[in-house]
Design a protein around this motif. Sequence first.
Motif, short mmCIF file in Angstrom:
data_model
loop_
_atom_site.label_atom_id
_atom_site.label_comp_id
_atom_site.label_asym_id
_atom_site.label_seq_id
_atom_site.Cartn_x
_atom_site.Cartn_y
_atom_site.Cartn_z
N ARG A 195 -7.31 14.01 5.41
CA ARG A 195 -5.81 14.16 5.51
C ARG A 195 -5.09 12.60 5.64
NH1 ARG A 195 -5.74 18.33 7.46
NH2 ARG A 195 -5.08 19.69 5.72
N PRO A 196 -5.74 12.04 6.89
CA PRO A 196 -4.77 10.72 7.05
C PRO A 196 -5.36 9.57 6.15
CG PRO A 196 -6.55 11.32 8.67
CD PRO A 196 -6.38 12.63 7.81
N LEU A 197 -6.40 9.83 5.67
CA LEU A 197 -6.80 8.72 4.71
C LEU A 197 -5.73 8.88 3.43
CD1 LEU A 197 -8.89 6.56 4.26
CD2 LEU A 197 -10.29 8.46 2.94
N LEU A 198 -5.65 10.04 3.08
CA LEU A 198 -4.66 10.18 1.76
C LEU A 198 -3.41 9.62 1.96
CD1 LEU A 198 -5.92 13.67 0.50
CD2 LEU A 198 -6.71 11.22 -0.14
N GLU A 199 -2.83 9.51 3.25
CA GLU A 199 -1.51 9.20 3.59
C GLU A 199 -1.47 7.71 3.46
OE1 GLU A 199 -0.89 11.01 7.25
OE2 GLU A 199 -0.60 13.08 6.57
N THR A 200 -2.52 7.09 3.14
CA THR A 200 -2.15 5.51 3.35
C THR A 200 -2.15 5.07 1.61
OG1 THR A 200 -4.49 5.02 2.80
CG2 THR A 200 -3.70 5.32 5.12
N THR A 201 -1.07 4.41 1.38
CA THR A 201 -1.20 3.71 -0.09
C THR A 201 -2.14 2.85 -0.36
OG1 THR A 201 0.28 1.82 0.83
CG2 THR A 201 1.32 3.90 -0.15
N GLU A 202 -2.96 1.99 0.71
CA GLU A 202 -4.07 1.31 0.36
C GLU A 202 -5.07 1.84 -0.32
OE1 GLU A 202 -1.64 -0.59 3.50
OE2 GLU A 202 -2.45 1.58 3.40
N LEU A 203 -5.28 3.11 0.07
CA LEU A 203 -6.68 3.79 -0.63
C LEU A 203 -6.12 4.27 -1.87
CD1 LEU A 203 -9.06 5.68 -0.69
CD2 LEU A 203 -7.49 7.72 -0.28
N TRP A 204 -4.82 4.46 -2.42
CA TRP A 204 -4.66 4.72 -3.74
C TRP A 204 -4.55 3.51 -4.67
CZ3 TRP A 204 -5.28 9.47 -5.02
CH2 TRP A 204 -5.18 10.25 -4.04
N GLU A 205 -4.11 2.50 -4.08
CA GLU A 205 -4.53 1.27 -4.71
C GLU A 205 -5.92 0.60 -5.01
OE1 GLU A 205 -2.39 -1.67 -2.09
OE2 GLU A 205 -0.53 -0.98 -2.76
N GLU A 206 -6.55 0.91 -4.00
CA GLU A 206 -8.19 0.77 -4.45
C GLU A 206 -8.79 1.78 -5.16
OE1 GLU A 206 -12.18 1.04 -1.67
OE2 GLU A 206 -10.56 1.29 -0.91
N VAL A 207 -8.24 2.93 -5.28
CA VAL A 207 -8.81 3.94 -6.20
C VAL A 207 -8.53 3.54 -7.85
CG1 VAL A 207 -8.29 6.37 -7.01
CG2 VAL A 207 -8.86 5.88 -4.73
N PHE A 208 -7.21 3.17 -7.96
CA PHE A 208 -6.65 2.85 -9.27
C PHE A 208 -7.09 1.65 -9.93
CE2 PHE A 208 -5.14 6.90 -8.38
CZ PHE A 208 -5.25 7.76 -9.50
N PHE A 209 -7.45 0.72 -8.82
CA PHE A 209 -8.09 -0.74 -9.49
C PHE A 209 -9.69 -0.66 -9.62
CE2 PHE A 209 -3.45 -1.38 -8.51
CZ PHE A 209 -3.03 -2.01 -9.67
#
Length: 417
Positions: A195-209
């Motif tokens: 849950r706390p991991l998903l709340e960071t935009t950094e994770l989603w930037e890493e995922v989609f690049f």
Amino acid sequence: MRVKLSQLLRAMSQACDLVEGKDLGHGQRLTVLALAFARASGSFEMGEKAELAVSAMMHDLGLASVIHQVHQLTGLRSRELMARYPAVSDGLFGLGPTEGAAELRALLARHADHGARTLQALGYGDVVAGTVASHHLDASCETWSLASQVVALADLLETGTYPLDTAEARRAHGVDLLQDIEQSRFDPELMEAVRPLLETTELWEEVFFFDDLGAELDLIFETTYGQWIEFEGLEAHLRVLAQAVDAQTPFASGHTFEVSRLSRRIGERIGLEPEDLNRLHLASLLHGVGRLGLPIQLLEKGGGLTEDEFCLLHTYPNITRDALAPLADLRDLVEEASTHREKLDGSGYPEARSGDGIPIIGRILSAADTFMALISDRPYRPAYARSRALAIVQAESARLFDGLVTDALESVYREGL
């Protein structure tokens, strides 16, 4: 000839993306999420992370074995399927009750077992096979391992957030998706860690690049599988891709392997060196990968194609290049495989190459692929007799096909195919 394991699995995952009808990179984005979840949970050692990474990238390896039946039943592929049949897709992810569509549900679930058996045959072991086999179960099943839960959760979140345009939009929707999931379906400790991991935009930037995924996989694989795959292992993996291509429609059954067999005999006849024969063999296994990205309706159309349909068909060698782009160590081989629809006079596709601009491997594959297609049933005509097929190819010698290659084809024909 060898290749990095990380490159090979990333390319194979993109071929799986084509089968599903998903945009290239789905399997890699899912893997970034899965590895992030593994780190957050603190429950995975290095070797277990390697097994998780293989499982995540290859989770849908078996889908090609059922995709034709799925298409016959629905006319749809994955993202369209989930939108049209939410009860079925929710049930597969353990998110709620299913309402009918039992046949479709059984087909979509069966691919996991096929993928697990394939990965076991490739030498990835019981843990990877078990993770892939059970990634569509839920926590009510005693065999649903933590690794399977991580893969299932990552798959759900990647599929649900990918259509959104920004990291912030993906973050917000990812958090919403997690809240909507029935908590009892997944391990509570995993959900709390994620849950706390998903709340960071950094994770989603890493995922989609996923720029750093290759280097991370190299590090993870080093102590578990080793970084490199030698020729025999490479050939075994590429045979799996060829089987996926040939499973796309009954009209293509066995085609890639027949082209491979004939190409090698032509190559031997014209005097290729052993190393070049091996390159030819691997290229023959890859030449049709882009067809996985074409609509099955197009491949099985019984009548003539429209201009738009011809244009779409002519894109598949470039789809091959795009899907196999992670194979940096085999870039030249992929390029050679992708020229098999070019013709000597420049009338081929996708680049209208001519003459010596077409590598010898591409020229051999062109003649072998055409001959094998002519002697096989197609939706729009029955198979030609072999003598007639040879005459058709020979008639275009020096215009469409290399004369040296067609002469070798005739010699092979006389010897007995």
